[in-house]
Design a protein around this motif. Structure first.
Motif, PDB file in Angstrom:
ATOM      1  N   PHE A  34       0.834  -1.200   0.000  1.00 38.42           N
ATOM      2  CA  PHE A  34       0.000   0.000   0.000  1.00 38.42           C
ATOM      3  C   PHE A  34       0.876   1.260   0.000  1.00 38.42           C
ATOM      4  CE2 PHE A  34      -2.765   3.277   1.697  1.00 38.42           C
ATOM      5  CZ  PHE A  34      -3.933   3.062   0.986  1.00 38.42           C
ATOM      6  N   ALA A  35       1.941   1.232   0.777  1.00 36.77           N
ATOM      7  CA  ALA A  35       2.871   2.363   0.807  1.00 36.77           C
ATOM      8  C   ALA A  35       3.445   2.612  -0.583  1.00 36.77           C
ATOM      9  CB  ALA A  35       3.989   2.109   1.811  1.00 36.77           C
ATOM     10  N   ASP A  36       3.828   1.546  -1.288  1.00 33.15           N
ATOM     11  CA  ASP A  36       4.357   1.688  -2.639  1.00 33.15           C
ATOM     12  C   ASP A  36       3.301   2.234  -3.596  1.00 33.15           C
ATOM     13  OD1 ASP A  36       6.827   0.736  -1.821  1.00 33.15           O
ATOM     14  OD2 ASP A  36       6.474  -1.309  -2.565  1.00 33.15           O
ATOM     15  N   ALA A  37       2.067   1.754  -3.456  1.00 37.81           N
ATOM     16  CA  ALA A  37       0.994   2.183  -4.369  1.00 37.81           C
ATOM     17  C   ALA A  37       0.637   3.649  -4.169  1.00 37.81           C
ATOM     18  CB  ALA A  37      -0.241   1.305  -4.173  1.00 37.81           C
ATOM     19  N   THR A  38       0.799   4.156  -2.947  1.00 31.80           N
ATOM     20  CA  THR A  38       0.360   5.523  -2.639  1.00 31.80           C
ATOM     21  C   THR A  38       1.511   6.495  -2.416  1.00 31.80           C
ATOM     22  OG1 THR A  38       0.240   5.023  -0.270  1.00 31.80           O
ATOM     23  CG2 THR A  38      -1.785   4.712  -1.577  1.00 31.80           C
ATOM     24  N   ASP A  39       2.739   5.999  -2.492  1.00 29.93           N
ATOM     25  CA  ASP A  39       3.932   6.808  -2.197  1.00 29.93           C
ATOM     26  C   ASP A  39       3.888   7.415  -0.800  1.00 29.93           C
ATOM     27  OD1 ASP A  39       5.352   6.339  -4.559  1.00 29.93           O
ATOM     28  OD2 ASP A  39       4.288   7.931  -5.624  1.00 29.93           O
ATOM     29  N   ASP A  40       3.308   6.674   0.144  1.00 34.23           N
ATOM     30  CA  ASP A  40       3.264   7.090   1.542  1.00 34.23           C
ATOM     31  C   ASP A  40       4.125   6.118   2.349  1.00 34.23           C
ATOM     32  OD1 ASP A  40       2.785   7.767   4.168  1.00 34.23           O
ATOM     33  OD2 ASP A  40       0.603   7.653   4.030  1.00 34.23           O
ATOM     34  N   HIS A  41       5.408   6.458   2.477  1.00 33.60           N
ATOM     35  CA  HIS A  41       6.364   5.579   3.143  1.00 33.60           C
ATOM     36  C   HIS A  41       6.738   6.094   4.537  1.00 33.60           C
ATOM     37  CE1 HIS A  41       6.814   4.451  -1.122  1.00 33.60           C
ATOM     38  NE2 HIS A  41       6.963   3.248  -0.605  1.00 33.60           N
ATOM     39  N   GLN A  42       5.794   6.727   5.207  1.00 32.95           N
ATOM     40  CA  GLN A  42       6.055   7.217   6.555  1.00 32.95           C
ATOM     41  C   GLN A  42       6.539   6.067   7.436  1.00 32.95           C
ATOM     42  OE1 GLN A  42       3.489   8.935  10.166  1.00 32.95           O
ATOM     43  NE2 GLN A  42       3.018   9.914   8.237  1.00 32.95           N
ATOM     44  N   TRP A  43       7.553   6.342   8.255  1.00 34.23           N
ATOM     45  CA  TRP A  43       8.204   5.302   9.061  1.00 34.23           C
ATOM     46  C   TRP A  43       7.231   4.549   9.955  1.00 34.23           C
ATOM     47  CZ3 TRP A  43       7.841   5.562  14.321  1.00 34.23           C
ATOM     48  CH2 TRP A  43       7.510   6.809  14.882  1.00 34.23           C
ATOM     49  N   ILE A  44       6.187   5.192  10.415  1.00 26.07           N
ATOM     50  CA  ILE A  44       5.249   4.541  11.328  1.00 26.07           C
ATOM     51  C   ILE A  44       4.546   3.346  10.661  1.00 26.07           C
ATOM     52  CG2 ILE A  44       3.182   5.921  10.871  1.00 26.07           C
ATOM     53  CD1 ILE A  44       2.929   6.092  14.006  1.00 26.07           C
ATOM     54  N   HIS A  45       4.587   3.319   9.325  1.00 28.82           N
ATOM     55  CA  HIS A  45       3.986   2.225   8.564  1.00 28.82           C
ATOM     56  C   HIS A  45       5.019   1.209   8.083  1.00 28.82           C
ATOM     57  CE1 HIS A  45       0.434   4.695   8.572  1.00 28.82           C
ATOM     58  NE2 HIS A  45       0.998   5.620   7.807  1.00 28.82           N
ATOM     59  N   VAL A  46       6.178   1.674   7.622  1.00 27.63           N
ATOM     60  CA  VAL A  46       7.073   0.794   6.859  1.00 27.63           C
ATOM     61  C   VAL A  46       8.416   0.494   7.519  1.00 27.63           C
ATOM     62  CG1 VAL A  46       6.020   1.455   4.664  1.00 27.63           C
ATOM     63  CG2 VAL A  46       8.024   2.714   5.495  1.00 27.63           C
ATOM     64  N   ASP A  47       8.690   1.069   8.664  1.00 24.68           N
ATOM     65  CA  ASP A  47       9.985   0.836   9.320  1.00 24.68           C
ATOM     66  C   ASP A  47       9.768   0.154  10.677  1.00 24.68           C
ATOM     67  OD1 ASP A  47      12.464   0.946  10.578  1.00 24.68           O
ATOM     68  OD2 ASP A  47      12.933   2.962   9.836  1.00 24.68           O
ATOM     69  N   PRO A  48       9.745  -1.181  10.688  1.00 28.71           N
ATOM     70  CA  PRO A  48       9.470  -1.900  11.933  1.00 28.71           C
ATOM     71  C   PRO A  48      10.447  -1.573  13.070  1.00 28.71           C
ATOM     72  CG  PRO A  48       9.243  -3.386  10.080  1.00 28.71           C
ATOM     73  CD  PRO A  48       9.829  -2.099   9.543  1.00 28.71           C
ATOM     74  N   GLU A  49      11.723  -1.371  12.745  1.00 24.84           N
ATOM     75  CA  GLU A  49      12.696  -1.066  13.797  1.00 24.84           C
ATOM     76  C   GLU A  49      12.413   0.278  14.446  1.00 24.84           C
ATOM     77  OE1 GLU A  49      15.023  -2.986  15.298  1.00 24.84           O
ATOM     78  OE2 GLU A  49      14.029  -4.528  14.102  1.00 24.84           O
ATOM     79  N   ARG A  50      12.204   1.290  13.649  1.00 26.05           N
ATOM     80  CA  ARG A  50      11.908   2.619  14.191  1.00 26.05           C
ATOM     81  C   ARG A  50      10.536   2.642  14.875  1.00 26.05           C
ATOM     82  NH1 ARG A  50      11.885   8.415  10.987  1.00 26.05           N
ATOM     83  NH2 ARG A  50      11.509   9.674  12.843  1.00 26.05           N
ATOM     84  N   ALA A  51       9.577   1.904  14.311  1.00 18.78           N
ATOM     85  CA  ALA A  51       8.215   1.885  14.869  1.00 18.78           C
ATOM     86  C   ALA A  51       8.175   1.256  16.257  1.00 18.78           C
ATOM     87  CB  ALA A  51       7.273   1.154  13.918  1.00 18.78           C
ATOM     88  N   LYS A  52       9.160   0.413  16.584  1.00 16.95           N
ATOM     89  CA  LYS A  52       9.224  -0.166  17.936  1.00 16.95           C
ATOM     90  C   LYS A  52       9.264   0.921  18.996  1.00 16.95           C
ATOM     91  CE  LYS A  52      11.614  -4.467  16.799  1.00 16.95           C
ATOM     92  NZ  LYS A  52      12.878  -5.222  16.929  1.00 16.95           N
ATOM     93  N   ASP A  53       9.903   2.041  18.663  1.00 16.39           N
ATOM     94  CA  ASP A  53      10.024   3.161  19.605  1.00 16.39           C
ATOM     95  C   ASP A  53       8.942   4.208  19.399  1.00 16.39           C
ATOM     96  OD1 ASP A  53      12.335   2.059  20.767  1.00 16.39           O
ATOM     97  OD2 ASP A  53      13.583   2.907  19.171  1.00 16.39           O
ATOM     98  N   GLY A  54       8.018   3.957  18.496  1.00 13.89           N
ATOM     99  CA  GLY A  54       6.927   4.895  18.214  1.00 13.89           C
ATOM    100  C   GLY A  54       5.778   4.727  19.200  1.00 13.89           C
ATOM    101  N   PRO A  55       4.721   5.468  18.974  1.00  8.92           N
ATOM    102  CA  PRO A  55       3.610   5.473  19.929  1.00  8.92           C
ATOM    103  C   PRO A  55       2.844   4.151  20.039  1.00  8.92           C
ATOM    104  CG  PRO A  55       3.069   6.764  17.974  1.00  8.92           C
ATOM    105  CD  PRO A  55       4.516   6.397  17.875  1.00  8.92           C
ATOM    106  N   PHE A  56       2.978   3.248  19.056  1.00  4.37           N
ATOM    107  CA  PHE A  56       2.217   2.001  19.080  1.00  4.37           C
ATOM    108  C   PHE A  56       3.102   0.772  19.276  1.00  4.37           C
ATOM    109  CE2 PHE A  56       0.106   5.144  16.400  1.00  4.37           C
ATOM    110  CZ  PHE A  56      -1.015   5.367  17.180  1.00  4.37           C
TER     111      PHE A  56
END
Length: 150
Positions: A34-56
């Motif tokens: 979906f990120a590729d289809a919409t060009d929305d590659h925000q880290w909260i969606h596509v970066d599992p390592e960084r998302a570990k430290d995110g709000p969810f």
């Protein structure tokens, strides 16, 4: 389970509850596509390592990915026969209530809220709720508009 109704019976469907779809797992692969289809590659969606430290604590699906599943789920819940054209006409209201974390399972329930005659067919206003397995709040609530032409 799909509710299948003949076009000739469409006018009286307001208030019809359509039940539930099967559960669908939202994988990281689906989120990445979906990120590729919409060009929305925000880290909260596509970066599992960084998302570990995110709000969810893990990646979450794009809200619009969750919304796009309503199209798949709608076709699992309902079919109107004896029509020439079926159109996803739009949305009246959408709310992203809870985030869908990677690995979650979601499903949809729907109620045909209104049936309105339009030139050449009918418009259905459908109250749709996408819920998260084990969640206390839905992921999404929306009123979808669908047109069926004979």
């Amino acid at each position: 389970m799909t509710t299948t109704i003949a076009y000739s019976d469409a006018a009286g469907l307001a208030g019809t509850e359509l039940g539930y779809t099967e559960w669908l797992e939202v994988t990281q692969d689906r989120i990445n596509l979906f990120a590729d289809a919409t060009d929305d590659h925000q880290w909260i969606h596509v970066d599992p390592e960084r998302a570990k430290d995110g709000p969810f604590g893990t990646p979450i699906a794009h809200g619009f990915l969750t919304l796009s599943l309503a199209v798949k789920f709608w076709s699992e819940l309902f079919d109107l026969t004896d029509v020439t054209t079926k159109v996803n006409y739009g949305l009246d209201k959408v709310r992203f209530v809870s985030p869908v974390t990677v690995g979650s399972k979601v499903r949809m329930t729907a109620v045909i809220a209104e049936v309105t005659e339009v030139k050449g067919g009918y418009q259905f206003a459908v109250d749709q709720t996408i819920e998260i397995e084990g969640g206390s709040k839905p992921a999404l609530v929306a009123r979808g508009l669908y047109r069926f032409y004979a």
